[in-house]
Design a protein around this motif. Sequence first.
Motif, PDB file in Angstrom:
ATOM      1  N   LEU A  72      -3.053  11.464  11.808  1.00 42.49           N
ATOM      2  CA  LEU A  72      -3.222  10.431  11.968  1.00 42.49           C
ATOM      3  C   LEU A  72      -2.526   9.212  12.244  1.00 42.49           C
ATOM      4  O   LEU A  72      -3.588   8.264  11.519  1.00 42.49           O
ATOM      5  CB  LEU A  72      -5.100  10.021  12.995  1.00 42.49           C
ATOM      6  N   GLY A  73      -1.515   8.552  13.196  1.00 41.42           N
ATOM      7  CA  GLY A  73      -1.041   7.141  12.675  1.00 41.42           C
ATOM      8  C   GLY A  73      -1.872   6.249  13.745  1.00 41.42           C
ATOM      9  O   GLY A  73      -2.086   6.307  14.734  1.00 41.42           O
ATOM     10  N   PHE A  74      -1.977   4.775  12.314  1.00 43.81           N
ATOM     11  CA  PHE A  74      -3.012   4.181  12.933  1.00 43.81           C
ATOM     12  C   PHE A  74      -2.356   2.980  12.984  1.00 43.81           C
ATOM     13  O   PHE A  74      -1.450   2.387  12.381  1.00 43.81           O
ATOM     14  CB  PHE A  74      -3.734   4.096  12.124  1.00 43.81           C
ATOM     15  N   GLY A  75      -2.652   1.815  14.230  1.00 42.50           N
ATOM     16  CA  GLY A  75      -1.694   0.579  14.336  1.00 42.50           C
ATOM     17  C   GLY A  75      -1.997  -0.391  14.454  1.00 42.50           C
ATOM     18  O   GLY A  75      -3.039  -0.706  15.193  1.00 42.50           O
ATOM     19  N   TRP A  76      -1.413  -1.614  13.889  1.00 43.20           N
ATOM     20  CA  TRP A  76      -2.511  -2.818  13.638  1.00 43.20           C
ATOM     21  C   TRP A  76      -1.590  -3.828  13.998  1.00 43.20           C
ATOM     22  O   TRP A  76      -0.500  -3.452  13.698  1.00 43.20           O
ATOM     23  CB  TRP A  76      -3.527  -3.107  12.613  1.00 43.20           C
ATOM     24  N   GLU A  77      -1.939  -5.182  14.564  1.00 49.13           N
ATOM     25  CA  GLU A  77      -0.744  -6.127  14.623  1.00 49.13           C
ATOM     26  C   GLU A  77      -0.141  -6.647  13.364  1.00 49.13           C
ATOM     27  O   GLU A  77      -1.105  -7.630  12.811  1.00 49.13           O
ATOM     28  CB  GLU A  77      -0.868  -6.730  15.808  1.00 49.13           C
ATOM     29  N   SER A  78       1.300  -6.274  13.225  1.00 48.90           N
ATOM     30  CA  SER A  78       1.169  -7.060  11.125  1.00 48.90           C
ATOM     31  C   SER A  78       2.823  -8.520  11.599  1.00 48.90           C
ATOM     32  O   SER A  78       3.191  -8.109  10.708  1.00 48.90           O
ATOM     33  CB  SER A  78       1.735  -5.938  10.188  1.00 48.90           C
ATOM     34  N   ARG A  79       2.833  -8.601  13.183  1.00 45.50           N
ATOM     35  CA  ARG A  79       4.000  -8.973  13.222  1.00 45.50           C
ATOM     36  C   ARG A  79       3.648 -10.930  12.523  1.00 45.50           C
ATOM     37  O   ARG A  79       2.195 -11.202  12.362  1.00 45.50           O
ATOM     38  CB  ARG A  79       4.297  -8.987  14.440  1.00 45.50           C
ATOM     39  N   GLY A  80       4.229 -11.768  12.168  1.00 42.17           N
ATOM     40  CA  GLY A  80       4.336 -12.588  12.778  1.00 42.17           C
ATOM     41  C   GLY A  80       4.557 -13.506  10.928  1.00 42.17           C
ATOM     42  O   GLY A  80       5.155 -12.605  10.618  1.00 42.17           O
ATOM     43  N   SER A  81       3.894 -14.351  10.541  1.00 41.07           N
ATOM     44  CA  SER A  81       3.826 -14.524   8.841  1.00 41.07           C
ATOM     45  C   SER A  81       3.489 -13.969   7.793  1.00 41.07           C
ATOM     46  O   SER A  81       2.331 -13.310   8.158  1.00 41.07           O
ATOM     47  CB  SER A  81       3.627 -16.210   9.055  1.00 41.07           C
ATOM     48  N   ILE A  82       3.693 -13.753   6.284  1.00 45.77           N
ATOM     49  CA  ILE A  82       2.868 -13.128   5.812  1.00 45.77           C
ATOM     50  C   ILE A  82       2.287 -13.349   5.662  1.00 45.77           C
ATOM     51  O   ILE A  82       0.950 -12.730   5.323  1.00 45.77           O
ATOM     52  CB  ILE A  82       4.096 -12.862   4.219  1.00 45.77           C
ATOM     53  N   TRP A  83       1.221 -14.448   5.727  1.00 43.25           N
ATOM     54  CA  TRP A  83      -0.056 -15.502   5.567  1.00 43.25           C
ATOM     55  C   TRP A  83      -0.514 -14.410   6.687  1.00 43.25           C
ATOM     56  O   TRP A  83      -2.002 -14.486   5.923  1.00 43.25           O
ATOM     57  CB  TRP A  83       0.307 -16.604   5.305  1.00 43.25           C
ATOM     58  N   SER A  84      -0.389 -14.583   7.682  1.00 36.02           N
ATOM     59  CA  SER A  84      -0.782 -14.514   8.599  1.00 36.02           C
ATOM     60  C   SER A  84      -1.744 -13.147   9.006  1.00 36.02           C
ATOM     61  O   SER A  84      -2.623 -12.582   9.152  1.00 36.02           O
ATOM     62  CB  SER A  84      -0.344 -15.054  10.515  1.00 36.02           C
ATOM     63  N   ALA A  85      -0.380 -12.047   8.785  1.00 34.15           N
ATOM     64  CA  ALA A  85      -0.619 -10.429   8.279  1.00 34.15           C
ATOM     65  C   ALA A  85      -1.916 -10.301   7.786  1.00 34.15           C
ATOM     66  O   ALA A  85      -3.032  -9.269   7.950  1.00 34.15           O
ATOM     67  CB  ALA A  85       0.532 -10.058   8.542  1.00 34.15           C
ATOM     68  N   TYR A  86      -1.554 -10.672   6.572  1.00 36.02           N
ATOM     69  CA  TYR A  86      -2.526 -10.913   5.521  1.00 36.02           C
ATOM     70  C   TYR A  86      -4.112 -11.354   5.410  1.00 36.02           C
ATOM     71  O   TYR A  86      -5.066 -10.367   5.797  1.00 36.02           O
ATOM     72  CB  TYR A  86      -2.021 -11.767   4.199  1.00 36.02           C
ATOM     73  N   HIS A  87      -4.454 -12.145   6.245  1.00 41.02           N
ATOM     74  CA  HIS A  87      -5.443 -12.888   6.392  1.00 41.02           C
ATOM     75  C   HIS A  87      -5.979 -11.936   7.999  1.00 41.02           C
ATOM     76  O   HIS A  87      -7.069 -12.075   7.835  1.00 41.02           O
ATOM     77  CB  HIS A  87      -5.244 -14.641   7.432  1.00 41.02           C
ATOM     78  N   ARG A  88      -5.058 -10.825   8.354  1.00 48.74           N
ATOM     79  CA  ARG A  88      -5.427 -10.232   9.666  1.00 48.74           C
ATOM     80  C   ARG A  88      -6.256  -8.933   9.624  1.00 48.74           C
ATOM     81  O   ARG A  88      -6.703  -8.537   9.985  1.00 48.74           O
ATOM     82  CB  ARG A  88      -4.177 -10.359  10.526  1.00 48.74           C
ATOM     83  N   ALA A  89      -5.417  -8.203   7.910  1.00 46.66           N
ATOM     84  CA  ALA A  89      -6.007  -7.011   7.649  1.00 46.66           C
ATOM     85  C   ALA A  89      -7.308  -6.873   7.408  1.00 46.66           C
ATOM     86  O   ALA A  89      -7.473  -5.539   7.852  1.00 46.66           O
ATOM     87  CB  ALA A  89      -5.040  -6.992   6.398  1.00 46.66           C
ATOM     88  N   PRO A  90      -8.913  -7.818   7.387  1.00 47.56           N
ATOM     89  CA  PRO A  90      -9.545  -7.355   7.080  1.00 47.56           C
ATOM     90  C   PRO A  90     -10.147  -7.134   8.606  1.00 47.56           C
ATOM     91  O   PRO A  90     -10.765  -5.766   8.466  1.00 47.56           O
ATOM     92  CB  PRO A  90     -10.160  -8.574   6.415  1.00 47.56           C
ATOM     93  N   ARG A  91      -9.396  -7.545   9.315  1.00 46.16           N
ATOM     94  CA  ARG A  91     -10.351  -7.160  10.969  1.00 46.16           C
ATOM     95  C   ARG A  91     -10.150  -5.908  11.791  1.00 46.16           C
ATOM     96  O   ARG A  91     -10.728  -4.918  11.620  1.00 46.16           O
ATOM     97  CB  ARG A  91      -9.655  -8.093  11.561  1.00 46.16           C
ATOM     98  N   ALA A  92      -8.314  -5.192  10.957  1.00 47.18           N
ATOM     99  CA  ALA A  92      -7.699  -4.077  11.107  1.00 47.18           C
ATOM    100  C   ALA A  92      -8.776  -3.003  10.155  1.00 47.18           C
ATOM    101  O   ALA A  92      -8.990  -1.643  10.717  1.00 47.18           O
ATOM    102  CB  ALA A  92      -6.262  -4.279  10.654  1.00 47.18           C
ATOM    103  N   GLY A  93      -8.799  -3.521   8.693  1.00 50.38           N
ATOM    104  CA  GLY A  93      -9.626  -2.715   7.901  1.00 50.38           C
ATOM    105  C   GLY A  93     -11.164  -2.285   8.790  1.00 50.38           C
ATOM    106  O   GLY A  93     -11.258  -1.161   8.445  1.00 50.38           O
ATOM    107  N   ARG A  94     -12.066  -3.479   9.417  1.00 51.15           N
ATOM    108  CA  ARG A  94     -13.074  -2.612  10.342  1.00 51.15           C
ATOM    109  C   ARG A  94     -12.045  -1.709  11.475  1.00 51.15           C
ATOM    110  O   ARG A  94     -13.760  -0.624  11.629  1.00 51.15           O
ATOM    111  CB  ARG A  94     -13.726  -3.484  11.482  1.00 51.15           C
ATOM    112  N   ALA A  95     -11.184  -1.781  12.266  1.00 47.51           N
ATOM    113  CA  ALA A  95     -11.212  -0.881  13.074  1.00 47.51           C
ATOM    114  C   ALA A  95     -10.331   0.001  12.753  1.00 47.51           C
ATOM    115  O   ALA A  95     -11.125   1.463  13.488  1.00 47.51           O
ATOM    116  CB  ALA A  95      -9.603  -1.473  13.985  1.00 47.51           C
ATOM    117  N   LEU A  96      -9.498   0.359  11.359  1.00 43.95           N
ATOM    118  CA  LEU A  96      -9.679   1.651  10.460  1.00 43.95           C
ATOM    119  C   LEU A  96     -10.510   2.304  10.205  1.00 43.95           C
ATOM    120  O   LEU A  96     -11.027   3.507  10.433  1.00 43.95           O
ATOM    121  CB  LEU A  96      -9.113   1.409   9.143  1.00 43.95           C
TER     122      LEU A  96
END
Length: 308
Positions: free
Chosen positions: A83-107
């Motif tokens: 089951l492949g899970f995709g999330w938006e991780s483009r952009g700067s490494i900093w923005s992707a790092y701080h976006r990860a908790p929201r993706a965690g809720r979706a996961l």
Amino acid sequence: MPLTHANADGDRLADPAETVSRLRSALAEASPDAPIAVLVHGFQYSPQDPARSPHGSLFGTGQQESSWPELLGHGAADAPVCLGFGWESRGSIWSAYHRAPRAGRALAELVDLAAALAPSRRITLLAHSLGARVALQALPHLPAGAMRRAILLAAAEYRHRAAEAADCPAGHAADFLNVTSAQNLPFDLLLEYAFAPGRPGRAAMGRGMAGHGAAQAARWTDLPLTCPHTRAALARLGHPIAAPTRRVCHGSTYSAPGVFSLYRAALHDASLLPRLRAALPAPAHRRLTANLARLASFALPPGNRTPS
């Protein structure tokens, strides 16, 4: 192998009804005891961009040498449901790092759906780099037992944040394989010094979770792949891993020849991690040999310097 996918839309699943339909179809194709592997990618992927979608590359099938479903045995009778899970991780490494908790809720929403549809199947999260941060951030939103194991590859996360995320009912009911590599050292240092300069204690998971809180010891297994003693122990358990040939390789924890045999076994076998911990050198010795391996990696031939 049954293969399906799901995507995050911020902190929720995109089209959960369609996700349930696809997952039901995949489960119907699988053998009754096949485990579920939820695959989580790292930096610079986007399910919205066909050119950067993980579902057409990392989680796809066909001729890709590093396709995770292929490496997990696509087409075999006992292959897991992927089951492949995709999330938006483009952009700067900093923005992707701080976006990860929201993706965690979706996961977490996705894992909940999978657990409800297939309560008797083992669910394992298999995550690379920033995907490991996403996987860890999903834990506080899950009930105990929803997932059984997390295999975290070159995790782009701090040790203290990993310990905090796992200190919850779902984390207490699971075990963790923290796969590290000296080839990932530049990326670990980037996390430590670019994200948290001058802040002692902000150590990356690449330094190992062993000894980082007594409560963690029984649930975390550190696996430094570039340590020769680790590879010898794995070979004795029937999982030989090739020695590194590059100084720097961010994908080495999934591209090293032989390593997916271990991950595939870990999806099926609940006893594997306790047996692996018993076979590995003591944590203090592992830290020493891992540090030596980090130094030795810079003695590889100059022609093997290319990062990947």
